[in-house]
Design a protein around this motif. Structure first.
Motif, short mmCIF file in Angstrom:
data_model
loop_
_atom_site.label_atom_id
_atom_site.label_comp_id
_atom_site.label_asym_id
_atom_site.label_seq_id
_atom_site.Cartn_x
_atom_site.Cartn_y
_atom_site.Cartn_z
N LEU A 82 0.81 -1.21 0.00
CA LEU A 82 0.00 0.00 0.00
C LEU A 82 0.85 1.26 0.00
O LEU A 82 0.50 2.25 -0.61
CB LEU A 82 -0.94 -0.01 1.22
N GLY A 83 1.98 1.19 0.70
CA GLY A 83 2.87 2.35 0.75
C GLY A 83 2.16 3.56 1.31
O GLY A 83 1.24 3.47 2.11
N ASP A 84 2.55 4.74 0.86
CA ASP A 84 1.94 5.98 1.29
C ASP A 84 1.15 6.64 0.17
O ASP A 84 0.81 7.82 0.27
CB ASP A 84 3.01 6.95 1.82
N GLN A 85 0.90 5.91 -0.93
CA GLN A 85 0.13 6.52 -2.00
C GLN A 85 -1.32 6.66 -1.54
O GLN A 85 -1.78 5.91 -0.68
CB GLN A 85 0.19 5.68 -3.28
N PRO A 86 -2.07 7.62 -2.10
CA PRO A 86 -3.47 7.78 -1.70
C PRO A 86 -4.26 6.50 -1.94
O PRO A 86 -4.10 5.84 -2.97
CB PRO A 86 -3.96 8.92 -2.62
N LEU A 87 -5.11 6.14 -0.97
CA LEU A 87 -5.93 4.94 -1.09
C LEU A 87 -7.36 5.33 -1.44
O LEU A 87 -7.86 6.37 -1.00
CB LEU A 87 -5.93 4.16 0.23
N ASP A 88 -8.00 4.48 -2.23
CA ASP A 88 -9.41 4.69 -2.55
C ASP A 88 -10.18 3.41 -2.27
O ASP A 88 -9.66 2.46 -1.69
CB ASP A 88 -9.58 5.14 -4.01
N LYS A 89 -11.42 3.36 -2.72
CA LYS A 89 -12.30 2.25 -2.40
C LYS A 89 -11.80 0.92 -2.94
O LYS A 89 -12.13 -0.15 -2.41
CB LYS A 89 -13.69 2.55 -2.95
N ASP A 90 -10.98 0.95 -3.98
CA ASP A 90 -10.48 -0.29 -4.57
C ASP A 90 -9.56 -1.06 -3.62
O ASP A 90 -9.44 -2.28 -3.72
CB ASP A 90 -9.73 0.00 -5.88
N GLN A 91 -8.88 -0.34 -2.72
CA GLN A 91 -7.98 -1.00 -1.78
C GLN A 91 -8.66 -1.41 -0.47
O GLN A 91 -8.03 -1.93 0.44
CB GLN A 91 -6.79 -0.09 -1.43
N SER A 160 -7.62 0.17 14.11
CA SER A 160 -7.06 1.23 13.27
C SER A 160 -7.30 0.93 11.79
O SER A 160 -7.70 1.81 11.01
CB SER A 160 -5.57 1.39 13.55
N LEU A 161 -7.06 -0.32 11.39
CA LEU A 161 -7.30 -0.71 10.00
C LEU A 161 -8.78 -0.64 9.66
O LEU A 161 -9.16 -0.24 8.55
CB LEU A 161 -6.77 -2.12 9.76
N ASP A 162 -9.64 -1.02 10.61
CA ASP A 162 -11.08 -0.94 10.37
C ASP A 162 -11.53 0.51 10.19
O ASP A 162 -12.42 0.79 9.38
CB ASP A 162 -11.84 -1.57 11.54
N GLY A 163 -10.90 1.41 10.96
CA GLY A 163 -11.24 2.82 10.81
C GLY A 163 -10.92 3.34 9.42
O GLY A 163 -11.71 4.09 8.82
N ILE A 164 -9.76 2.98 8.91
CA ILE A 164 -9.38 3.39 7.55
C ILE A 164 -10.32 2.75 6.53
O ILE A 164 -10.73 3.37 5.55
CB ILE A 164 -7.92 3.01 7.26
N TYR A 165 -10.67 1.49 6.77
CA TYR A 165 -11.57 0.77 5.86
C TYR A 165 -12.93 1.48 5.78
O TYR A 165 -13.49 1.66 4.68
CB TYR A 165 -11.74 -0.67 6.36
N GLN A 166 -13.47 1.88 6.93
CA GLN A 166 -14.77 2.54 6.93
C GLN A 166 -14.73 3.85 6.15
O GLN A 166 -15.70 4.20 5.45
CB GLN A 166 -15.22 2.81 8.38
N LYS A 167 -13.61 4.56 6.23
CA LYS A 167 -13.49 5.81 5.46
C LYS A 167 -13.44 5.53 3.96
O LYS A 167 -14.02 6.26 3.16
CB LYS A 167 -12.24 6.57 5.89
N LEU A 168 -12.75 4.47 3.58
CA LEU A 168 -12.67 4.13 2.16
C LEU A 168 -14.03 3.70 1.63
O LEU A 168 -14.38 4.00 0.47
CB LEU A 168 -11.65 3.01 1.96
N VAL A 169 -14.80 2.97 2.45
CA VAL A 169 -16.14 2.55 2.02
C VAL A 169 -17.02 3.77 1.78
O VAL A 169 -17.89 3.75 0.89
CB VAL A 169 -16.75 1.62 3.08
N ARG A 170 -16.79 4.84 2.53
CA ARG A 170 -17.56 6.08 2.35
C ARG A 170 -16.99 6.95 1.23
O ARG A 170 -17.32 8.14 1.12
CB ARG A 170 -17.59 6.87 3.66
N ASP A 171 -16.09 6.36 0.42
CA ASP A 171 -15.48 7.05 -0.73
C ASP A 171 -14.58 8.21 -0.31
O ASP A 171 -14.42 9.19 -1.05
CB ASP A 171 -16.55 7.56 -1.71
#
Length: 340
Positions: A82-91, A160-171
């Protein structure tokens, strides 16, 4: 005369040979070898030169292969980069998988530890009395709490990972995922450290079973009070919702509701949580796997069937311990009556 002449000739030849050897001594030998190596064709070179050439080729080939090796492992590593590149819903799916890995690690490491500590505490409570026993139980209690603390450290990574996941699900796009992940873990741990002992452990099912195992040995046939009564009050507990922390106040029943004796090879219902001796409940339900009946436990109206029952090894172990303690109490009471 001819004999003397031949003698002198042989002596001169010996001197000539010895002088040649002295002139071609060790200091000049390497130069001659180097010249021979230069002048000779490849097929005429000594075996030593050919071997050194082969070794040189082998070393060169090995160096070239070593230089290319670091590029290959990148294709074989299954870990998401994943690195530090911006993450979106695909990840998002990758993050959910990593979060599940933390949960599996937590269960694999800690569940055996909880069971072991509970068994040790039960044995100490039964066989060690007085001040020595209380001191040992206090040490075991501290160890149990430390194990719960380390479990929460693993939970912090999962959350912590779940928190990031929830943000990605919200686009929502995540910039600097590494910083966001580490910050989330640190926030979880800091919040946990600020909690009191009651807030950390009073809701823990593992801690409740641990205390229950000790209490039922020390106070047989007596309901264990809520965990809040067994954990000292600290500053910050005044605002707690006591109703939300009430765990306890029940007596562990190891008797089958059908036979009214200690459970043997217990089967537990996934519907209502009640347990029964295997032979008794199979006889009650009959041989048909599709037939269902009302749970035989007092006050329970749930419908149960054989496919809804599963073996309960932990309960079987504790039932055997309860039966042994009951026999020991009966023997002690019999001895007392004889003495009187």
């Amino acid at each position: 005369m001819p004999a003397a002449s031949s003698s002198r000739t042989s002596k001169r030849q010996k001197r000539a040979v010895s002088s040649d050897i002295e002139e071609d001594g060790p200091s000049q030998a390497p130069q001659r070898e180097e010249q021979e190596d230069v002048e000779m064709d490849e097929d005429e070179q000594p075996r030593r030169s050919q071997k050194s050439a082969k070794k040189g080729k082998k070393r060169a080939t090995q160096q070239d292969s070593d230089a290319e090796e670091p590029e290959e492992p990148e294709e074989d590593i299954p870990i998401p980069e994943l690195g530090d590149q911006p993450l979106d819903k695909d990840q998002a799916g990758k993050l959910r998988g990593m979060s599940s890995d933390w949960a599996m690690l937590r269960d694999k490491v800690h569940l055996p530890g909880y069971n072991f500590i509970r068994e040790v505490a039960s044995s100490v409570a039964e066989f060690t009395e007085g001040e020595k026993g209380e001191k040992a139980l206090t040490q075991i209690d501290t160890l149990m709490r430390e194990l719960l603390d380390t479990e929460y450290e693993l939970t912090a990574h999962e959350k912590s990972l779940d928190g990031i996941y929830q943000k990605l699900v919200r686009d929502e796009k995540i910039e600097g995922v590494t910083d966001a992940y580490e910050r989330g873990v640190q926030e979880q741990l800091e919040a946990y450290k600020q909690k009191t002992a009651r807030q950390k452990y009073a809701k823990s099912d593992h801690y409740h079973k641990f205390k229950q195992a000790i209490y039922e040995v020390q106070h047989p046939d007596v309901a264990m009070p809520p965990l809040t009564d067994l954990i000292g009050r600290e500053d910050g507990d005044d605002s707690d919702d006591d109703d939300d922390l009430q765990i306890g106040g029940v007596t562990q029943d190891y008797k089958c509701p059908l036979t009214l004796t200690i459970l043997v090879d217990p089967l537990t219902s996934r519907v209502c949580g009640h347990s029964y001796s295997a032979e008794a409940i199979k006889e009650y339900l009959g041989n048909s796997r599709t037939r269902s009946k009302e749970c035989p436990a007092t006050g329970c109206k749930k419908q149960i069937s054989l496919p809804l029952l599963e073996p309960n090894r932990e309960l079987a172990r504790r039932a055997k311990e309860a039966a042994r303690r009951e026999r020991a109490r009966d023997e002690d009471s019999g001895d007392e009556e004889v003495i009187e």
